[in-house]
Design an enzyme around this catalytic site. Sequence first.
Site, PDB file in Angstrom:
ATOM      1  N   SER A  61       4.475 -27.758 -23.988  1.00 18.59           N
ATOM      2  CA  SER A  61       3.754 -28.374 -22.872  1.00 18.59           C
ATOM      3  C   SER A  61       3.092 -29.692 -23.262  1.00 18.59           C
ATOM      4  O   SER A  61       2.811 -29.962 -24.428  1.00 18.59           O
ATOM      5  CB  SER A  61       2.686 -27.412 -22.340  1.00 18.59           C
ATOM      6  OG  SER A  61       3.277 -26.268 -21.794  1.00 18.59           O
ATOM      7  N   GLN A  62       2.833 -30.480 -22.252  1.00 19.15           N
ATOM      8  CA  GLN A  62       2.095 -31.739 -22.390  1.00 19.15           C
ATOM      9  C   GLN A  62       0.703 -31.441 -22.950  1.00 19.15           C
ATOM     10  O   GLN A  62      -0.002 -30.561 -22.438  1.00 19.15           O
ATOM     11  CB  GLN A  62       2.006 -32.370 -21.007  1.00 19.15           C
ATOM     12  CG  GLN A  62       1.375 -33.723 -20.930  1.00 19.15           C
ATOM     13  CD  GLN A  62       1.479 -34.281 -19.513  1.00 19.15           C
ATOM     14  OE1 GLN A  62       2.289 -33.822 -18.709  1.00 19.15           O
ATOM     15  NE2 GLN A  62       0.660 -35.255 -19.203  1.00 19.15           N
TER      16      GLN A  62
END
Length: 213
Positions: A61-62
Amino acid sequence: MTGRDERTLQFIYTLRSKGVTDTRVLTAMERIDRAHFIRGTFSDRAYDDMPLPISCGQTISQPSIVGLMTQTLNIGPRDTVLEVGTGSGYQAAILSQLARRVYTIDRYRRLAEAAEARFRELDLHNITVFTGDGSFGLPAQAPFDRILVTAAAEDPPGPLLAQLRMGGIMVVPVGQSDTVQTLIKVTRTDQGFDYDELSPVRFVPLIEGLGQD
């Protein structure tokens, strides 16, 4: 100042600019180097605020989303946390810096085993990894003070709600497609469950069953 120090400073600055302001969360994200969880072609993008592909068609994920989800959980040092969707192991490693115990489950055995090896390399001893269908949680270890789901469900899964301790918090992306999803905070109360919409997000879908490695 070394190159990594400069990248880390920029990394933390970016997190702050995206709304990650909890000092404990920022310290955890400074301590856990995202580069340990990215291999191969994309390793030079480890400090960029963007999701990146990993094995089994999944993503890491970011970082700003990792930070915001972690911040929303408001984890205490005595809390037990369930993470659904181990992926690279990065999110669980962050959680391990804040909680007493982290349980994490992934439907792909290859991802679970690789994450477990990384945790050993980093001396993260308060994380227990399972391979299984995360949509059903881990009843034998329940109840949990906090639950974090890193894949999008059409609705907050009933089995996970049932495993949330009274007063506990679950953060889960909810949406019927991979383009329209909302991050939801669920708090269990004496009257039931309170739901708060946080922000638009985009995650891989939460799929029942085990993955084919």
